[in-house]
Design an enzyme around this catalytic site. Structure first.
Site, short mmCIF file in Angstrom:
data_model
loop_
_atom_site.label_atom_id
_atom_site.label_comp_id
_atom_site.label_asym_id
_atom_site.label_seq_id
_atom_site.Cartn_x
_atom_site.Cartn_y
_atom_site.Cartn_z
N ALA A 24 0.85 -1.20 0.00
CA ALA A 24 0.00 0.00 0.00
C ALA A 24 0.88 1.24 0.00
O ALA A 24 2.04 1.21 0.41
CB ALA A 24 -0.92 0.01 1.21
N ASP A 25 0.29 2.33 -0.46
CA ASP A 25 0.95 3.63 -0.38
C ASP A 25 -0.11 4.68 -0.12
O ASP A 25 -1.21 4.61 -0.69
CB ASP A 25 1.70 3.96 -1.67
CG ASP A 25 2.58 5.19 -1.52
OD1 ASP A 25 3.50 5.16 -0.67
OD2 ASP A 25 2.34 6.19 -2.22
#
Length: 270
Positions: free
Chosen positions: A125-126
């Site tokens: 994820a970012d």
């Protein structure tokens, strides 16, 4: 002068008003019962990977804690070591998606032939905080930068938080590319309180809680005092929207099962 320590939070919730009224003035001394942890979620997608190797391609303790809340506590935490060098001229949507995809692909490629065993899932994820002018905000570089960043978010009233999630799983065949990959980008609008004073911002900055966070605050911690309300998912702002993540997990594992069924049918026809 010694540092002032915070008193630990009470283990027991406060009694209701009705309960309080019925408590005698000098109750007998008894040990407080331990609070029982909730039972794990009984979802097919979580049951199917229980005991299998699941990798979180992120060093974020907040993402790890969120996954632990739904029962994924025995994770292999393997952050990507590839620099995040995508241009900030990309749209926030493209920027977070490309960054999260790079994290997932890098860790998956490094771990697919690992002596620890093939991963059942890789989750990456970012998260970025975006100003109303579309600027992707980095972590504050100094106390002065931190103060200016939070004042800007307050004065703008609202801003956006985007989190991209990418989930990968190996497929049972050598069929190109050999894996299933699904992704999503979630958006939440965060509104700071109009009455947040400069004094409050300075006091928060000096807690250093937000010093390591893009946008300069943590909504799940003391930074909640800056926030008036949000529109969208709370856990998206923390760093991992759980329901969309579960949906991606179901999808990549279903892709795996569908291919197994296809191969079984093909063998029967032969």
């Amino acid at each position: 002068m010694s540092d002032v320590k915070y008193a630990p939070a009470p283990v027991e919730p406060p009694p209701s008003y009705e309960t309080t009224a019925s408590i005698p003035t000098n109750p007998p001394t008894t040990k407080s019962p331990l609070l029982r942890a909730p039972l794990p979620l009984d979802l097919p997608v979580l049951t199917s990977i229980r005991g299998r190797r699941v990798i979180l391609a992120s060093a974020s303790p907040r993402r790890r804690q969120l996954l632990a809340q739904i029962g994924l506590s025995n994770l292999s935490v393997i952050p990507s070591t590839v620099p995040e060098a995508f241009s900030k001229t990309l749209s926030p949507f493209e920027y977070v998606l490309q960054t999260a995809t790079q994290k997932a692909m890098t860790v998956y490629s490094a771990q697919i032939d690992s002596p620890d065993g093939e991963p059942a899932l890789v989750i990456a994820a970012d998260t970025v905080v975006v100003s109303p002018r579309g600027q992707i905000l980095e972590k504050p570089r100094s106390e002065a930068d931190h103060i200016a960043m939070l004042k800007g978010l307050r004065d703008a009233v609202s801003h956006k938080v985007y989190t991209a999630v990418v989930v990968m799983a190996p497929l049972p065949s050598a069929r190109d590319p050999g894996y299933a990959l699904e992704s999503t980008v979630e958006e939440t609008t965060v509104k700071f309180g109009k009455d947040v004073s400069d004094e409050m911002i300075l006091s928060y900055v000096r807690t250093r809680e937000g010093a390591d966070k893009a946008g300069g605050y943590g909504i799940q911690g003391i930074g909640a005092i800056l926030v008036d309300r949000i529109e969208g998912s709370f856990d998206n702002v923390v760093g991992l929207p759980l329901r969309p993540t579960l949906a991606l997990m179901e999808k990549v594992l279903r892709d795996d099962e569908d291919l197994v069924d296809e191969f079984a049918e093909a063998e029967e026809e032969e």
